[in-house]
Design an enzyme around this catalytic site. Structure first.
Site, PDB file in Angstrom:
ATOM      1  N   ALA A  66      92.260  27.050  69.483  1.00 35.47           N
ATOM      2  CA  ALA A  66      93.275  27.791  70.237  1.00 35.47           C
ATOM      3  C   ALA A  66      93.895  28.830  69.301  1.00 35.47           C
ATOM      4  O   ALA A  66      93.894  28.650  68.079  1.00 35.47           O
ATOM      5  CB  ALA A  66      94.339  26.832  70.742  1.00 35.47           C
ATOM      6  N   GLY A 111      89.862  23.534  69.833  1.00 38.17           N
ATOM      7  CA  GLY A 111      89.406  23.846  71.196  1.00 38.17           C
ATOM      8  C   GLY A 111      87.934  24.225  71.257  1.00 38.17           C
ATOM      9  O   GLY A 111      87.300  24.080  72.306  1.00 38.17           O
ATOM     10  N   GLU A 114      86.102  21.050  71.453  1.00 40.40           N
ATOM     11  CA  GLU A 114      86.421  20.480  72.777  1.00 40.40           C
ATOM     12  C   GLU A 114      85.614  21.166  73.882  1.00 40.40           C
ATOM     13  O   GLU A 114      85.044  20.505  74.750  1.00 40.40           O
ATOM     14  CB  GLU A 114      87.932  20.595  73.026  1.00 40.40           C
ATOM     15  CG  GLU A 114      88.719  19.661  72.117  1.00 40.40           C
ATOM     16  CD  GLU A 114      90.224  19.888  72.171  1.00 40.40           C
ATOM     17  OE1 GLU A 114      90.667  21.022  71.902  1.00 40.40           O
ATOM     18  OE2 GLU A 114      90.957  18.939  72.479  1.00 40.40           O
ATOM     19  N   GLU A 134      93.565  19.920  64.292  1.00 40.38           N
ATOM     20  CA  GLU A 134      94.941  20.103  64.792  1.00 40.38           C
ATOM     21  C   GLU A 134      95.972  19.345  63.971  1.00 40.38           C
ATOM     22  O   GLU A 134      97.116  19.770  63.839  1.00 40.38           O
ATOM     23  CB  GLU A 134      95.025  19.641  66.264  1.00 40.38           C
ATOM     24  CG  GLU A 134      94.301  20.538  67.254  1.00 40.38           C
ATOM     25  CD  GLU A 134      92.835  20.186  67.456  1.00 40.38           C
ATOM     26  OE1 GLU A 134      92.268  19.411  66.646  1.00 40.38           O
ATOM     27  OE2 GLU A 134      92.245  20.694  68.423  1.00 40.38           O
TER      28      GLU A 134
HETATM   29  N1  CO8 Z   1      93.914  31.185  65.860  1.00 36.60           N
HETATM   30  C1  CO8 Z   1      94.299  32.448  65.513  1.00 36.60           C
HETATM   31  N2  CO8 Z   1      93.670  33.166  64.558  1.00 36.60           N
HETATM   32  C2  CO8 Z   1      92.624  32.606  63.930  1.00 36.60           C
HETATM   33  C3  CO8 Z   1      92.188  31.300  64.220  1.00 36.60           C
HETATM   34  C4  CO8 Z   1      92.875  30.573  65.254  1.00 36.60           C
HETATM   35  N3  CO8 Z   1      92.516  29.349  65.636  1.00 36.60           N
HETATM   36  N4  CO8 Z   1      91.142  31.003  63.420  1.00 36.60           N
HETATM   37  C5  CO8 Z   1      90.938  32.093  62.642  1.00 36.60           C
HETATM   38  N5  CO8 Z   1      91.820  33.052  62.943  1.00 36.60           N
HETATM   39  C6  CO8 Z   1      91.933  34.395  62.340  1.00 36.60           C
HETATM   40  C7  CO8 Z   1      92.522  34.339  60.934  1.00 36.60           C
HETATM   41  O1  CO8 Z   1      93.950  34.290  60.990  1.00 36.60           O
HETATM   42  C8  CO8 Z   1      91.984  35.626  60.342  1.00 36.60           C
HETATM   43  O2  CO8 Z   1      92.772  36.696  60.810  1.00 36.60           O
HETATM   44  P1  CO8 Z   1      93.175  37.923  59.788  1.00 36.60           P
HETATM   45  O3  CO8 Z   1      91.835  38.563  59.443  1.00 36.60           O
HETATM   46  O4  CO8 Z   1      94.048  38.791  60.609  1.00 36.60           O
HETATM   47  O5  CO8 Z   1      93.824  37.286  58.609  1.00 36.60           O
HETATM   48  C9  CO8 Z   1      90.605  35.758  60.979  1.00 36.60           C
HETATM   49  O6  CO8 Z   1      90.621  34.933  62.146  1.00 36.60           O
HETATM   50  C10 CO8 Z   1      89.486  35.293  60.082  1.00 36.60           C
HETATM   51  O7  CO8 Z   1      89.788  33.964  59.686  1.00 36.60           O
HETATM   52  P2  CO8 Z   1      89.850  33.510  58.140  1.00 36.60           P
HETATM   53  O8  CO8 Z   1      90.181  34.657  57.252  1.00 36.60           O
HETATM   54  O9  CO8 Z   1      90.727  32.301  58.056  1.00 36.60           O
HETATM   55  O10 CO8 Z   1      88.309  33.127  57.915  1.00 36.60           O
HETATM   56  P3  CO8 Z   1      87.746  32.070  56.853  1.00 36.60           P
HETATM   57  O11 CO8 Z   1      86.251  32.247  56.888  1.00 36.60           O
HETATM   58  O12 CO8 Z   1      88.441  32.159  55.563  1.00 36.60           O
HETATM   59  O13 CO8 Z   1      88.100  30.625  57.484  1.00 36.60           O
HETATM   60  C11 CO8 Z   1      88.279  28.996  59.267  1.00 36.60           C
HETATM   61  C12 CO8 Z   1      87.518  30.231  58.706  1.00 36.60           C
HETATM   62  C13 CO8 Z   1      88.037  27.796  58.348  1.00 36.60           C
HETATM   63  C14 CO8 Z   1      87.698  28.721  60.644  1.00 36.60           C
HETATM   64  C15 CO8 Z   1      89.793  29.298  59.345  1.00 36.60           C
HETATM   65  O14 CO8 Z   1      89.961  30.548  60.011  1.00 36.60           O
HETATM   66  C16 CO8 Z   1      90.582  28.275  60.090  1.00 36.60           C
HETATM   67  O15 CO8 Z   1      90.869  27.214  59.549  1.00 36.60           O
HETATM   68  N6  CO8 Z   1      90.987  28.579  61.354  1.00 36.60           N
HETATM   69  C17 CO8 Z   1      91.833  27.712  62.139  1.00 36.60           C
HETATM   70  C18 CO8 Z   1      91.070  26.527  62.662  1.00 36.60           C
HETATM   71  C19 CO8 Z   1      91.985  25.612  63.442  1.00 36.60           C
HETATM   72  O16 CO8 Z   1      92.937  25.058  62.916  1.00 36.60           O
HETATM   73  N7  CO8 Z   1      91.679  25.420  64.734  1.00 36.60           N
HETATM   74  C20 CO8 Z   1      92.433  24.569  65.612  1.00 36.60           C
HETATM   75  C21 CO8 Z   1      93.453  25.352  66.365  1.00 36.60           C
HETATM   76  S1  CO8 Z   1      94.474  24.306  67.369  1.00 36.60           S
HETATM   77  C22 CO8 Z   1      93.537  23.948  68.716  1.00 36.60           C
HETATM   78  O17 CO8 Z   1      92.433  24.376  68.851  1.00 36.60           O
HETATM   79  C23 CO8 Z   1      94.163  23.055  69.749  1.00 36.60           C
HETATM   80  C24 CO8 Z   1      93.437  23.163  71.091  1.00 36.60           C
HETATM   81  C25 CO8 Z   1      94.263  22.631  72.178  1.00 36.60           C
HETATM   82  C26 CO8 Z   1      95.557  23.308  72.274  1.00 36.60           C
HETATM   83  C27 CO8 Z   1      96.323  22.932  73.492  1.00 36.60           C
HETATM   84  C28 CO8 Z   1      97.765  22.638  73.181  1.00 36.60           C
HETATM   85  C29 CO8 Z   1      98.768  23.616  73.576  1.00 36.60           C
END
Ligand code: CO8
Length: 262
Positions: A66, A111, A114, A134
């Site tokens: 998400a 997500g 999921e 999460e």
């Molecule tokens: N949301 C928003 N932005 C994101 C997300 C995300 N989930 N994932 C990556 N991005 C963005 C980064 O902020 C970055 O943006 P910017 O270039 O502006 O800085 C860009 O994408 C590239 O990402 P990274 O620089 O972090 O890339 P890396 O290769 O270094 O890392 C990862 C890749 C490991 C995937 C890392 O981006 C990461 O950990 N992302 C988050 C993963 C995460 O925690 N996902 C779970 C989110 S919560 C969820 O899914 C709950 C679902 C149900 C919700 C319902 C309840 C309300």
């Protein structure tokens, strides 16, 4: 309809939805949910479609979860509503009348894992990563992850993944039963399409019967599940596909399945 956050396209009778926010690794916001719902309804209404593939645009991600930037200011009620919207979208994927393949081309986190689990099965690139991170954000999976993951891999494994937030490789995800097949990244799409074309040549009625009988019977006792199977078996017999399939076998020719669902 033109979409902003997804690409919806066709390859003959195969529909493809690509999550298309590569700058944020295809993170899901409210717009993604609304547009994907709209595209799924288009799939349901287009009788020519026989298979759907979900995949991610760009080199790195299927869906990295998400959209954290959108989610961070949610009130509790907004959080609950977003979670419910996501869950309903996944039920729509799960109950779609045609098979749905997740072609996981990169990160499938939160997500993303999921959504892929709501598909009928998952093919993944060897570089793909799965996980429910999460817990690291101080929240829990909200699109059905606690429920589908535990049904897929068992309670203890689901608890370990959701409690540690660990990312696992596509091959590890295959070992524990999340992923069906892992391919080198360069051949994932061709392999996905090969299977999609194989399914597109089967009977729609019997494909749907397999899907519904396995899904609906899964949470039932064996005897109830078998009754569901007999009902579905009878319905298949009412379809012209059953005559065609068995007739073609006896006449030593390839079957051409044209039976419709309604
Ligand atoms: N949301 C928003 N932005 C994101 C997300 C995300 N989930 N994932 C990556 N991005 C963005 C980064 O902020 C970055 O943006 P910017 O270039 O502006 O800085 C860009 O994408 C590239 O990402 P990274 O620089 O972090 O890339 P890396 O290769 O270094 O890392 C990862 C890749 C490991 C995937 C890392 O981006 C990461 O950990 N992302 C988050 C993963 C995460 O925690 N996902 C779970 C989110 S919560 C969820 O899914 C709950 C679902 C149900 C919700 C319902 C309840 C309300």
């Amino acid at each position: 309809m033109a979409y902003e956050t997804i690409i919806y396209e066709m390859d003959n009778t195969i529909a493809i939805i690509k999550f298309n926010r590569p700058k944020v690794l295809n993170a899901i916001n409210k717009k993604v949910i609304a547009e994907t719902r709209n595209a799924l309804e288009a799939v349901i209404n287009d009788k020519s479609i026989r298979v759907l593939i979900l995949t991610g645009e760009g080199e790195k991600a299927f869906i990295a979860g998400a959209d954290i930037a959108e989610m961070k200011d949610y009130t509790p009620l907004e959080g609950k509503f977003f979670s419910r919207q996501g869950q309903e979208l996944l039920f729509l994927i799960e109950t779609l009348p045609v098979p749905v393949i997740a072609s996981v081309n990169g990160f499938a986190l939160g997500g993303g894992t999921e959504i892929s689990m709501a598909c009928d099965f998952i093919y993944a690139a060897d570089s793909a990563m799965f996980g429910q991170p999460e817990i690291n954000l101080g929240i829990i999976p909200g699109f059905g992850g606690t429920q589908r993951l535990s049904r897929l891999v068992g309670k203890s494994m689901a608890k370990e993944l959701c409690m540690t937030g660990a990312m696992i490789s596509a091959n590890e995800a295959k070992d524990i039963g999340i992923v069906n097949k892992v391919f080198p990244k360069a051949s994932l799409w061709d392999e996905t399409m090969k299977t999609a074309r194989l399914l597109a040549a089967k009977g729609k009625v019997s494909l749907r019967a397999v899907k519904e009988t396995i899904d609906r019977g899964y949470d039932q006792d064996l005897r109830t599940g078998c009754y569901l199977e007999s009902d579905a078996f009878g319905i298949c017999m009412a379809s012209p596909d059953a005559r065609e399939g068995m007739g073609a076998f006896l006449e030593k020719r390839k079957a051409e399945f044209k039976g419709e669902l309604l």
